[in-house]
Design an enzyme around this catalytic site. Structure first.
Site, PDB file in Angstrom:
ATOM      1  N   CYS A  42       1.011  -1.315  -0.345  1.00  0.00           N
ATOM      2  CA  CYS A  42      -0.026   0.170   0.095  1.00  0.00           C
ATOM      3  C   CYS A  42       0.726   1.004   0.187  1.00  0.00           C
ATOM      4  O   CYS A  42       2.100   1.735   0.710  1.00  0.00           O
ATOM      5  CB  CYS A  42      -1.242  -0.351   1.118  1.00  0.00           C
ATOM      6  SG  CYS A  42      -1.860   1.316   1.686  1.00  0.00           S
ATOM      7  N   ASP A  44       0.175   3.258   1.578  1.00  0.00           N
ATOM      8  CA  ASP A  44       0.060   4.335   2.710  1.00  0.00           C
ATOM      9  C   ASP A  44       1.792   4.394   3.661  1.00  0.00           C
ATOM     10  O   ASP A  44       2.173   3.705   3.599  1.00  0.00           O
ATOM     11  CB  ASP A  44      -0.549   3.462   4.174  1.00  0.00           C
ATOM     12  CG  ASP A  44      -1.044   4.710   5.789  1.00  0.00           C
ATOM     13  OD1 ASP A  44       0.152   4.227   5.987  1.00  0.00           O
ATOM     14  OD2 ASP A  44      -2.312   3.659   5.495  1.00  0.00           O
ATOM     15  N   ARG A  46       2.574   5.095   6.290  1.00  0.00           N
ATOM     16  CA  ARG A  46       2.975   4.006   7.574  1.00  0.00           C
ATOM     17  C   ARG A  46       3.432   3.191   7.304  1.00  0.00           C
ATOM     18  O   ARG A  46       3.621   1.933   8.025  1.00  0.00           O
ATOM     19  CB  ARG A  46       1.784   4.628   8.858  1.00  0.00           C
ATOM     20  CG  ARG A  46       1.351   5.260   9.110  1.00  0.00           C
ATOM     21  CD  ARG A  46       0.566   5.393   9.755  1.00  0.00           C
ATOM     22  NE  ARG A  46      -1.182   5.091   8.290  1.00  0.00           N
ATOM     23  CZ  ARG A  46      -1.818   5.207   9.392  1.00  0.00           C
ATOM     24  NH1 ARG A  46      -2.685   5.163  10.269  1.00  0.00           N
ATOM     25  NH2 ARG A  46      -2.668   4.444   8.417  1.00  0.00           N
ATOM     26  N   CYS A 101      -5.994   0.029   7.113  1.00  0.00           N
ATOM     27  CA  CYS A 101      -6.593  -0.044   5.410  1.00  0.00           C
ATOM     28  C   CYS A 101      -7.157   1.594   5.123  1.00  0.00           C
ATOM     29  O   CYS A 101      -8.063   1.195   4.490  1.00  0.00           O
ATOM     30  CB  CYS A 101      -6.044  -0.438   4.828  1.00  0.00           C
ATOM     31  SG  CYS A 101      -5.498  -0.210   2.620  1.00  0.00           S
TER      32      CYS A 101
END
Ligand code: CO
Length: 219
Positions: A42, A44, A46, A101
């Site tokens: 992903c 993302d 993080r 997510c």
């Protein structure tokens, strides 16, 4: 230009730190890359691929997009897989999702966010495919976590269906595609029992992985 000044200063400190440990690191790396793993994860912020598994530049070939989706016709993702498998000779492909997510949650809640809704339709397809599994679950974290897991399992299957992976198996290459999920709250990876190697039937592994996910959420 404070953004550029800050990030450039940070970059110089990072490069200096690595060079201190291995003075020839960048020189060696500039000549060639020989990563053993393809990571599909992903976007993302993080979930930084290299850091999570403690790998240095040059050790991980990475493709990231919103909610780690592998779409059959996505030329971007397919090109990464093709280059990894056929040019770099990578035999380990890892799809890594993560709990919490935002893309998966938006898909689950059907929250309109704009253009990205079209992308997230693929995750809604995963939800619809497994809709009965969600019925007994209360709203909230369990539903989202289950969909995060099922999404990884689905995307591993999609990787297995690509011509590049099928061709590699037809040639007898020991290529393995596996699905993991990452916990934002503890920084740990978990295996989703979706591991497809040479000679395995992806459909059978898929069924087993979905059953294992169902068991985790039936308690
Ligand atoms: Co995400």
């Amino acid at each position: 230009m404070t953004v550029q000044r800050d990030l450039f200063a940070s970059n110089r400190a990072w490069a200096k730190n690595i060079s201190t440990q291995d003075p020839e690191f960048f020189e060696k790396l500039s000549r060639q890359q020989r990563p053993e793993y393809l990571w599909i994860g992903c976007a993302d912020s993080r979930v930084p691929a290299n850091e999570i598994v403690g790998l240095l530049p040059g050790e991980l070939f990475v493709h990231r997009n919103v909610a780690n989706v592998v779409v059959h016709t996505d030329l971007n993702c397919l090109s990464v897989i093709q280059y990894a498998v056929e040019v770099l000779g990578i035999n380990e492909i890892i799809v890594t999702g993560h709990y919490g997510c935002g893309g998966v949650i938006a898909a689950l809640e059907q929250r309109p966010l704009g253009l990205i809704d079209n992308w997230l339709r693929h995750i809604q397809d995963v939800h619809r495919r497994h809709a009965p599994m969600f019925l007994p679950l209360p709203d909230g974290a369990d539903r989202a976590n289950l969909l995060c897991e099922l999404n990884v399992i689905e995307q591993v299957d999609n990787v297995c269906q690509t011509t590049m992976v099928r061709d590699a198996w037809a040639q007898g290459r020991p290529l393995t595609v596996r699905g993991w999920i990452y916990g934002l709250a503890d920084g740990l990876l978990h295996d989703l029992e979706m591991e497809v190697g040479l000679g395995d039937d992806p459909a059978e592994v898929y069924r087993h992985a979905v059953e294992a996910a169902a068991l985790r959420y039936s308690r």
